[in-house]
Design an enzyme around this catalytic site. Structure first.
Site, mmCIF file in Angstrom:
data_model
loop_
_atom_site.group_PDB
_atom_site.id
_atom_site.type_symbol
_atom_site.label_atom_id
_atom_site.label_comp_id
_atom_site.label_asym_id
_atom_site.label_seq_id
_atom_site.Cartn_x
_atom_site.Cartn_y
_atom_site.Cartn_z
ATOM 1 C CD GLN A 340 -3.126 -0.765 2.187
ATOM 2 O OE1 GLN A 340 -2.818 -0.254 3.266
ATOM 3 N NE2 GLN A 340 -4.347 -1.174 1.930
ATOM 4 C CG ASP A 363 1.249 -0.623 15.262
ATOM 5 O OD1 ASP A 363 0.076 -0.228 15.058
ATOM 6 O OD2 ASP A 363 1.535 -1.500 16.095
ATOM 7 C CB ALA A 364 -2.185 3.631 13.584
ATOM 8 C CD GLU A 381 -14.582 2.231 6.025
ATOM 9 O OE1 GLU A 381 -14.309 1.079 5.656
ATOM 10 O OE2 GLU A 381 -15.341 2.983 5.396
ATOM 11 C CG HIS A 385 -7.674 -3.275 10.705
ATOM 12 N ND1 HIS A 385 -7.759 -4.616 10.402
ATOM 13 C CD2 HIS A 385 -8.112 -2.619 9.606
ATOM 14 C CE1 HIS A 385 -8.228 -4.760 9.173
ATOM 15 N NE2 HIS A 385 -8.451 -3.560 8.671
#
Length: 526
Positions: A340, A363-364, A381, A385
């Site tokens: 991505q 990593d958020a 969205e 996750h």
């Protein structure tokens, strides 16, 4: 076959008039009418050609078979005018055989019988079409596919041969001579027709056998490719953590999504009762979703040199949209998927936005950004996750500047109580497994998290009614020719993800799945 096309066009105009162009409907009906008349005339010509040239029976060169297969008035007229058959031999007709007279050839009754036999053949062909085209035609593309699919089907040839058999039989009954039906001429016609039917049956048998063998070979090759791909991914991702599963899922599915759908990888915001006529409406709905969530957080009018974090950026569709909407803004997009990130960088460079939009694999839940960095944290969205929903909100708060805003569009389950039913839990578990989700919470939980962190202006709203058309549109795209090819090329993970779209559609319609909007503001410094 053509009656079948006309029937499909009629059903289409009755059941879904908004989905078909009147121009193409008219063209389809004209093709059906023209084809039907042509077919009737051809069957009649074959019948007459076989009847008026009985002298060719018994030729060593198989001239009857040649004339029966070529048909048409040219063969018949040549035989009558020259007294020779198409193989050049002199006519040595047996006078004991019944010969057709001019009055017999021109008899309206004979023509009526020939036309009726042709109608029977067409009816059989329509049966083949109905058996092979199980769905209604909804577009020009599927109309053409239906035409070609039925034309290529061996069953159409089989039914046409059976129709020819009836033609020969009825032609014999139409003769003025009661003994003509049992003559060698008519029996030869029956034999030719039966041979044609048997040959097509053999073709169908070989086609089925070859198709089965081809299917087995395809499945075997597909399985070997998936095994190799899984082994390669397993070596790359020795630790089967949630983050690696998420990255692997989007690495394998993002390309087909981009090719079949577009650059935005999220729900659309549809008007209630909106009828979807083309895919452009889906793209507009996705852009409307971005606008709706910005407006909900009261950040749609921001200006100046602001900083924006797109937490879970996909291939950068929202990040580029935000950069274009806010000309002085700088946008950082983060994703767990290397693929991505690669596509996001390429698409952003193609738009000339690379100086203001950057992407990283990150990593958020644990970002590298310092405290108080962003004016806006945008999460479209990605919250579903996160293995720790409260921890995610806390990380968003940390990187926000005082007075900065968090906006989220997130998947949730319905509010409880009442507690989720076992069948609802089972459906959610299926969705978790396919889309690499740890779990989803109820929408109101996000407000509780934010309040516990002393954030202000917190609110949430159920937007499920505005996204209901989305998953049905995804299913339609998945079963299109482009979608099927893309899914096969992308592999099992993408195929399973497309299959799970039905579960998502079911969860949305059944009220188990909730699509929500949430916003909160970090307190400004005193």
């Amino acid at each position: 076959f053509f009656f079948g096309v006309m029937e499909q066009c009629h059903l289409m105009s009755q059941s879904a008039p908004e989905r078909v162009s009147k121009r193409w409907l008219a063209i389809g009906l004209l093709i059906g009418l023209f084809g039907t008349l042509t077919f009737l005339i051809t069957i009649g010509d074959v019948s007459n050609a076989m009847w008026v040239a009985p002298a060719s029976i018994g030729r060593g060169s198989g001239s009857l078979f040649s004339e029966a297969s070529t048909g048409g008035r040219r063969v018949a007229k040549t035989a009558l005018r020259t007294g020779t058959t198409t193989n050049g031999y002199e006519d040595t007709a047996d006078p004991a055989l019944p010969q057709a007279t001019d009055s017999e050839r021109k008899s309206p009754f004979r023509k009526l019988v020939a036309g009726g036999a042709g109608l029977i053949a067409s009816t059989f062909a329509m049966g083949a079409h109905a058996a092979t085209a199980t769905s209604e035609v909804h577009s020009t593309t599927t109309l053409v596919a239906t035409l070609l699919g039925a034309l290529a089907c061996p069953m159409v040839r089989l039914y046409s041969s059976v129709g020819l058999l009836f033609t020969a039989t009825l032609t014999g009954f139409a003769s003025k001579s009661s003994s003509a039906f049992f003559s060698s001429a008519v029996l030869a016609q029956l034999a030719v027709s039966a041979a044609a039917a048997v040959s097509v049956l053999v073709t169908v048998g070989f086609t089925a056998t070859g198709g089965f063998a081809g299917l087995v070979a395809f499945v075997a090759l597909f399985g070997l490719r998936e095994y190799w791909r899984a082994s390669r991914l397993a070596k790359r991702d020795q630790d089967p953590t949630l983050q690696n599963r998420i990255a692997s899922f989007y690495d394998q599915t993002s390309q087909v999504w981009e090719e079949v759908w577009g650059e935005h990888m999220h729900h659309g915001y549809y008007k209630k009762g909106e009828v979807i006529r083309n895919h452009e409406q889906n793209i507009e709905a996705q852009e409307d979703m971005v606008e709706a969530i910005l407006k909900y957080g009261n950040v749609d009018k921001m200006s100046g040199p602001i900083r924006i974090l797109d937490a879970g950026c996909g291939i950068g569709g929202s990040a580029r949209y935000l950069a274009e909407k806010f000309p002085e803004a700088k946008v950082n997009g983060i994703t767990l998927s290397p693929f991505q990130r690669q596509r996001a960088v390429a698409l952003t460079k193609a738009k000339g936005l690379e100086d203001r939009v950057n992407f990283d694999v990150e990593d958020a839940m644990h970002t590298r950004f310092p405290d108080n960095t962003f004016d806006l944290v945008y999460s479209m969205e990605s919250g579903e996750h996160m293995p720790d929903k409260k921890g995610f909100v806390e990380e968003c708060k940390r990187v926000l500047k005082p007075g900065g805003t968090l906006v989220m569009a997130v998947w949730c389950h319905r509010e409880t109580p009442p507690a989720l039913e076992p069948q609802e839990v089972d459906l959610l578990q299926k969705i978790y497994k396919v889309y690499a989700l740890p779990y989803v919470c109820q929408l109101s939980d996000f407000q509780k998290f934010a309040v516990d962190m002393n954030m202000t202006n917190t609110k949430f709203e159920d937007w499920t009614d505005y996204i209901k058309p989305f998953w049905w549109e995804v299913i339609k795209k998945a079963v299109s020719v482009q979608g099927v090819v893309g899914l096969i090329r992308s592999g099992w993970t993408a195929i399973y993800g497309a299959w799970a779209a039905w579960w998502m559609h079911k969860a949305v319609e059944g009220g188990v799945f909730v699509f929500g909007a949430f916003t909160a503001t970090k307190k400004a410094e005193a």
